[in-house]
Design a protein around this motif. Structure first.
Motif, PDB file in Angstrom:
ATOM      1  N   VAL A 115      38.296  42.293  44.133  1.00 10.52           N
ATOM      2  CA  VAL A 115      38.311  43.608  43.504  1.00 10.52           C
ATOM      3  C   VAL A 115      39.773  44.008  43.338  1.00 10.52           C
ATOM      4  N   TRP A 116      40.153  44.313  42.123  1.00  9.99           N
ATOM      5  CA  TRP A 116      41.516  44.777  41.842  1.00  9.99           C
ATOM      6  C   TRP A 116      41.430  46.184  41.278  1.00  9.99           C
ATOM      7  N   SER A 117      41.912  47.147  42.044  1.00 13.75           N
ATOM      8  CA  SER A 117      41.903  48.557  41.637  1.00 13.75           C
ATOM      9  C   SER A 117      40.503  49.014  41.231  1.00 13.75           C
ATOM     10  N   GLY A 118      39.502  48.560  41.990  1.00 14.41           N
ATOM     11  CA  GLY A 118      38.131  48.963  41.745  1.00 14.41           C
ATOM     12  C   GLY A 118      37.470  48.275  40.568  1.00 14.41           C
ATOM     13  N   LYS A 119      38.126  47.285  40.010  1.00 20.61           N
ATOM     14  CA  LYS A 119      37.632  46.603  38.811  1.00 20.61           C
ATOM     15  C   LYS A 119      37.581  45.097  39.027  1.00 20.61           C
ATOM     16  N   VAL A 120      37.004  44.402  38.047  1.00 23.86           N
ATOM     17  CA  VAL A 120      36.935  42.945  38.049  1.00 23.86           C
ATOM     18  C   VAL A 120      38.333  42.386  37.800  1.00 23.86           C
ATOM     19  N   ALA A 121      38.756  41.434  38.631  1.00 25.56           N
ATOM     20  CA  ALA A 121      40.069  40.803  38.468  1.00 25.56           C
ATOM     21  C   ALA A 121      40.181  40.168  37.086  1.00 25.56           C
ATOM     22  N   THR A 122      41.382  40.170  36.526  1.00 23.46           N
ATOM     23  CA  THR A 122      41.559  39.713  35.151  1.00 23.46           C
ATOM     24  C   THR A 122      41.169  38.243  34.929  1.00 23.46           C
TER      25      THR A 122
ATOM     26  N   TYR B 192      37.225  32.946  41.503  1.00 25.52           N
ATOM     27  CA  TYR B 192      38.681  33.067  41.461  1.00 25.52           C
ATOM     28  C   TYR B 192      39.101  33.754  42.749  1.00 25.52           C
ATOM     29  N   SER B 193      40.129  33.223  43.397  1.00 23.62           N
ATOM     30  CA  SER B 193      40.604  33.818  44.641  1.00 23.62           C
ATOM     31  C   SER B 193      42.124  33.909  44.614  1.00 23.62           C
ATOM     32  N   TRP B 194      42.643  35.108  44.715  1.00 25.37           N
ATOM     33  CA  TRP B 194      44.097  35.309  44.738  1.00 25.37           C
ATOM     34  C   TRP B 194      44.645  35.066  46.143  1.00 25.37           C
ATOM     35  N   SER B 195      43.970  35.594  47.163  1.00 23.26           N
ATOM     36  CA  SER B 195      44.475  35.526  48.535  1.00 23.26           C
ATOM     37  C   SER B 195      43.804  34.456  49.390  1.00 23.26           C
ATOM     38  N   GLY B 196      42.707  33.913  48.903  1.00 22.81           N
ATOM     39  CA  GLY B 196      41.941  32.935  49.676  1.00 22.81           C
ATOM     40  C   GLY B 196      40.656  33.500  50.242  1.00 22.81           C
TER      41      GLY B 196
ATOM     42  N   ALA C  77      50.329  28.443  36.967  1.00 24.53           N
ATOM     43  CA  ALA C  77      51.241  28.824  38.055  1.00 24.53           C
ATOM     44  C   ALA C  77      52.194  29.902  37.550  1.00 24.53           C
ATOM     45  N   GLY C  78      52.457  30.871  38.408  1.00 19.97           N
ATOM     46  CA  GLY C  78      53.375  31.943  38.065  1.00 19.97           C
ATOM     47  C   GLY C  78      52.744  33.099  37.317  1.00 19.97           C
ATOM     48  N   THR C  79      51.436  33.017  37.043  1.00 18.48           N
ATOM     49  CA  THR C  79      50.772  34.118  36.341  1.00 18.48           C
ATOM     50  C   THR C  79      50.827  35.398  37.174  1.00 18.48           C
ATOM     51  N   PHE C  80      50.631  35.256  38.480  1.00 17.65           N
ATOM     52  CA  PHE C  80      50.652  36.413  39.365  1.00 17.65           C
ATOM     53  C   PHE C  80      51.685  36.207  40.468  1.00 17.65           C
ATOM     54  N   PRO C  81      52.379  37.281  40.845  1.00 20.19           N
ATOM     55  CA  PRO C  81      53.323  37.201  41.960  1.00 20.19           C
ATOM     56  C   PRO C  81      52.598  37.033  43.301  1.00 20.19           C
ATOM     57  N   GLN C  82      53.344  36.758  44.344  1.00 17.21           N
ATOM     58  CA  GLN C  82      52.777  36.624  45.687  1.00 17.21           C
ATOM     59  C   GLN C  82      52.466  37.977  46.313  1.00 17.21           C
TER      60      GLN C  82
ATOM     61  N   GLY D 125      21.485  33.946  30.750  1.00 18.99           N
ATOM     62  CA  GLY D 125      20.896  33.636  32.048  1.00 18.99           C
ATOM     63  C   GLY D 125      21.202  34.730  33.054  1.00 18.99           C
ATOM     64  N   THR D 126      21.076  34.385  34.324  1.00 19.27           N
ATOM     65  CA  THR D 126      21.343  35.328  35.403  1.00 19.27           C
ATOM     66  C   THR D 126      22.775  35.173  35.881  1.00 19.27           C
ATOM     67  N   LEU D 127      23.479  36.297  35.972  1.00 18.37           N
ATOM     68  CA  LEU D 127      24.821  36.340  36.564  1.00 18.37           C
ATOM     69  C   LEU D 127      24.727  37.176  37.833  1.00 18.37           C
ATOM     70  N   ALA D 128      25.306  36.637  38.900  1.00 20.88           N
ATOM     71  CA  ALA D 128      25.278  37.333  40.184  1.00 20.88           C
ATOM     72  C   ALA D 128      26.710  37.473  40.698  1.00 20.88           C
ATOM     73  N   PRO D 129      27.245  38.694  40.715  1.00 15.88           N
ATOM     74  CA  PRO D 129      28.603  38.879  41.183  1.00 15.88           C
ATOM     75  C   PRO D 129      28.692  38.911  42.710  1.00 15.88           C
ATOM     76  N   PHE D 130      29.688  38.220  43.231  1.00 14.57           N
ATOM     77  CA  PHE D 130      30.047  38.371  44.640  1.00 14.57           C
ATOM     78  C   PHE D 130      31.544  38.586  44.674  1.00 14.57           C
ATOM     79  N   TYR D 131      31.995  39.387  45.636  1.00 13.48           N
ATOM     80  CA  TYR D 131      33.387  39.798  45.586  1.00 13.48           C
ATOM     81  C   TYR D 131      33.900  40.171  46.968  1.00 13.48           C
ATOM     82  N   THR D 132      35.216  40.140  47.083  1.00 13.49           N
ATOM     83  CA  THR D 132      35.877  40.570  48.308  1.00 13.49           C
ATOM     84  C   THR D 132      36.745  41.780  47.974  1.00 13.49           C
ATOM     85  N   ASP D 133      36.788  42.693  48.919  1.00 14.90           N
ATOM     86  CA  ASP D 133      37.571  43.903  48.718  1.00 14.90           C
ATOM     87  C   ASP D 133      38.167  44.359  50.043  1.00 14.90           C
ATOM     88  N   ALA D 134      39.023  45.340  49.956  1.00 16.38           N
ATOM     89  CA  ALA D 134      39.669  45.881  51.148  1.00 16.38           C
ATOM     90  C   ALA D 134      38.893  47.065  51.702  1.00 16.38           C
TER      91      ALA D 134
END
Length: 158
Positions: A83-90, A10-14, A38-43, A104-113
């Motif tokens: 990463v949203w406020s240090g947590k997993v995005a909704t 899932y990518s909010w900003s790209g 569409a419209g779930t999250f503001p810009q 099975g195996t889950l492997a998290p990858f994420y982008t943060d500021a």
């Protein structure tokens, strides 16, 4: 027997989408983008944070509109999100809710500021039955040179 691998992001900003695309190049895995109505999250990112915090407080996570394959058919799922406020995005939380019994195996990858907070511990707590491996977090500035860290990360658990 070959391991069946899926990338779901899932990518909010790209930024996470760019990271997922680079990961697809490295792994050759099938990639599926998580989407919400569409419209779930503001810009605006601050307004999005407010919406996400309301979703977390109420437990009313966003609906996923993506067509997902049978996730139990995959041995490894690489799950990406911001990463949203240090947590997993909704939206990623919604996915992990669907994977509550996945073993099975889950492997998290994420982008943060630059401040991932408790992202990986939060992620692992949302997938108690799975084998959650250490994740990989990058900032937007890291994306141009992501292939090497992604390769190293992927090789560490594949």
């Amino acid at each position: 027997m070959a391991t069946k691998v899926l990338i779901v992001d899932y990518s909010w900003s790209g930024n996470t989408a760019k990271l997922a695309t680079a990961l697809q190049r490295v792994t050759g895995a099938t990639q599926v983008e998580l989407t919400v109505p569409a419209g779930t999250f503001p810009q605006d990112m601050y307004a999005t944070s407010d919406v996400a915090n309301q979703q977390l407080a109420s437990g009313d996570l966003p609906e996923l509109t993506s067509q997902l394959p049978d996730l139990t058919q995959f041995d490894t799922i690489l799950v990406g999100g911001p990463v949203w406020s240090g947590k997993v995005a909704t939206p990623v939380r919604s996915l992990l809710g669907q994977l509550a019994t996945y073993t099975g195996t889950l492997a998290p990858f994420y982008t943060d500021a630059g401040t991932p907070g408790d992202y990986e511990a939060d992620f692992a707590g949302l997938a108690p039955q799975a084998n959650v491996v250490p994740g990989l977090g990058l900032t937007a500035g890291d994306l141009a040179t992501a292939d090497q860290p992604l390769t190293t990360w992927w090789e560490s658990f594949k």
